[in-house]
Design a protein around this motif. Structure first.
Motif, PDB file in Angstrom:
ATOM      1  N   VAL A 131       0.834  -1.073   0.218  1.00  0.00           N
ATOM      2  CA  VAL A 131      -0.030  -0.042   0.054  1.00  0.00           C
ATOM      3  C   VAL A 131       0.813   1.172   0.043  1.00  0.00           C
ATOM      4  O   VAL A 131       0.765   2.136  -0.711  1.00  0.00           O
ATOM      5  N   LEU A 132       2.053   1.151   0.704  1.00  0.00           N
ATOM      6  CA  LEU A 132       2.878   2.472   0.914  1.00  0.00           C
ATOM      7  C   LEU A 132       3.615   2.565  -0.357  1.00  0.00           C
ATOM      8  O   LEU A 132       3.747   3.770  -0.951  1.00  0.00           O
ATOM      9  N   ILE A 133       3.790   1.651  -1.003  1.00  0.00           N
ATOM     10  CA  ILE A 133       4.495   1.661  -2.541  1.00  0.00           C
ATOM     11  C   ILE A 133       3.233   2.246  -3.395  1.00  0.00           C
ATOM     12  O   ILE A 133       3.733   3.064  -4.334  1.00  0.00           O
ATOM     13  N   PRO A 159      -8.072  -5.640  -9.559  1.00  0.00           N
ATOM     14  CA  PRO A 159      -7.108  -4.409  -9.966  1.00  0.00           C
ATOM     15  C   PRO A 159      -6.459  -4.429 -11.263  1.00  0.00           C
ATOM     16  O   PRO A 159      -6.128  -3.228 -11.678  1.00  0.00           O
ATOM     17  N   VAL A 160      -6.325  -5.494 -11.838  1.00  0.00           N
ATOM     18  CA  VAL A 160      -5.662  -5.619 -12.978  1.00  0.00           C
ATOM     19  C   VAL A 160      -6.621  -4.943 -14.288  1.00  0.00           C
ATOM     20  O   VAL A 160      -6.278  -4.129 -15.013  1.00  0.00           O
ATOM     21  N   VAL A 161      -7.782  -5.342 -13.992  1.00  0.00           N
ATOM     22  CA  VAL A 161      -8.743  -4.781 -15.009  1.00  0.00           C
ATOM     23  C   VAL A 161      -9.089  -3.246 -14.760  1.00  0.00           C
ATOM     24  O   VAL A 161      -9.069  -2.528 -15.736  1.00  0.00           O
ATOM     25  N   GLU A 174       2.670   2.332  -8.741  1.00  0.00           N
ATOM     26  CA  GLU A 174       1.176   1.819  -8.570  1.00  0.00           C
ATOM     27  C   GLU A 174       0.943   0.369  -8.843  1.00  0.00           C
ATOM     28  O   GLU A 174       0.669  -0.477  -7.919  1.00  0.00           O
ATOM     29  N   PRO A 175       1.294   0.056 -10.323  1.00  0.00           N
ATOM     30  CA  PRO A 175       1.298  -1.646 -10.206  1.00  0.00           C
ATOM     31  C   PRO A 175       2.314  -2.467  -9.632  1.00  0.00           C
ATOM     32  O   PRO A 175       1.967  -3.547  -9.053  1.00  0.00           O
ATOM     33  N   VAL A 176       3.570  -2.066  -9.324  1.00  0.00           N
ATOM     34  CA  VAL A 176       4.614  -2.491  -8.404  1.00  0.00           C
ATOM     35  C   VAL A 176       3.890  -2.975  -7.094  1.00  0.00           C
ATOM     36  O   VAL A 176       3.987  -3.899  -6.485  1.00  0.00           O
ATOM     37  N   GLY A 177       3.408  -1.658  -6.436  1.00  0.00           N
ATOM     38  CA  GLY A 177       2.765  -1.593  -5.160  1.00  0.00           C
ATOM     39  C   GLY A 177       1.497  -2.781  -5.141  1.00  0.00           C
ATOM     40  O   GLY A 177       1.348  -3.230  -4.000  1.00  0.00           O
TER      41      GLY A 177
END
Length: 303
Positions: A143-145, A261-263, A280-283
């Motif tokens: 979440v922090l990422i 979340p991917v969608v 955002e995608p990494v986190g």
């Protein structure tokens, strides 16, 4: 409701519904964005509940599913409607007046972690394992990422982030509440869902009357988005989810959280032109990994 026995043939029948469910719930965040073009957050929350209630009540009528009549059950279902429909419905819409649908979809992926925390806190019989704590810590690191905590929150207001996290906390609390107060009645899940969403719509109606419409210059696309959000996202999606549980089991059904979340990211970029930063995608991946570890979907072999 007992699970149906699964044959090799029926075990593959859930995949289409599973993907459809992931797409519909993943698109919910962009539907909310479109709905906000002519509705207030109260309006978005009410319309999706009202359309979902009409869908589920009609389905129950056609299938001959009897709705619960016990007022004690109604009270518990009303609490469930607050946890799953009323408060999160308002909070997600309110937050999306300031943040992207992509960010809202990614924060929603924290739900499994919130559910696990709620279960461990509220149900004393559930003894936490070390791997669950590690998964939870990893998830919140994710979440922090996602938020890019090392550089502040960027253009995202703190209040919007907080109410998104509060909304998924309500989602999480619904799991132990349902297990403790509704599961013992062993009622058909479609009946519970129909009554729950209906009570949510009734609760939201005064707020909609008070301040539900923000503009009368609504586009057909915005109206269709709300129709899809209500009928599909808050209606048929419940039915599909129960069907997947019957065929494939609750573990597979709950894993749809990893697809949404991917969608949300894909449709946010394509249809709204929203930008996504690398973290955002990494986190999101770290959040999902933490959730998978906490739910023991990933097994660690001891040497």
């Amino acid at each position: 409701m007992p699970l149906l026995s699964r044959s090799p043939k029926s075990a593959t029948n859930w995949l289409g519904l599973y993907l459809l469910l992931g797409v519909i719930w993943g698109c919910s965040f962009i539907f909310i964005k479109y709905g906000l073009e002519f509705l207030t957050p109260f309006g978005v929350a009410f319309i999706r509940c009202a359309l979902g209630a009409i869908t589920l009540l009609a389905y129950s009528k056609i299938r001959g599913i009897k709705l619960p009549k016990d007022r004690k059950i109604w009270l518990h279902l009303w609490v469930m409607s607050l946890l799953l429909n009323v408060v999160p419905g308002i909070f997600f819409a309110l937050a999306e007046t300031e943040v992207t649908s992509i960010l809202a979809g990614i924060i929603n992926a924290v739900t499994p972690l919130m559910a696990l925390i709620s279960i461990l806190v509220i149900l004393p019989s559930e003894k936490p394992k070390l791997v669950q704590f590690l998964g939870i810590l990893l998830g919140f690191l994710g979440v922090l990422i996602v938020l890019g905590a090392w550089k502040g929150l960027g253009d995202n207001p703190l209040w919007a982030i907080l109410i998104l996290l509060l909304a998924v906390s309500f989602y999480g609390f619904s799991f132990p509440y349902s297990r403790r107060f509704l599961r013992p009645y062993q009622l058909q899940p479609e009946a519970l869902a129909a009554m729950q969403v209906t009570l949510g719509a009734v609760t939201l109606l005064p707020l909609f009357i008070f301040d539900g419409i923000s503009s009368h210059n609504n586009r057909i696309g915005s109206m269709l988005a709300m129709l899809a959000l209500g009928v599909m996202g808050s209606g048929f999606a419940y039915i599909w989810n129960f069907r997947i549980m019957e065929i494939a089991g609750s573990a597979i059904a709950s894993s749809v959280t990893y697809l949404t979340p991917v969608v949300a990211v894909i449709v946010g970029i394509i249809f709204l032109g929203e930008s996504v930063t690398w973290h955002e995608p990494v986190g999101a991946a770290v959040v999902l990994l933490g959730a998978a570890i906490a739910q023991e979907r990933i097994k660690f072999n001891r040497a």
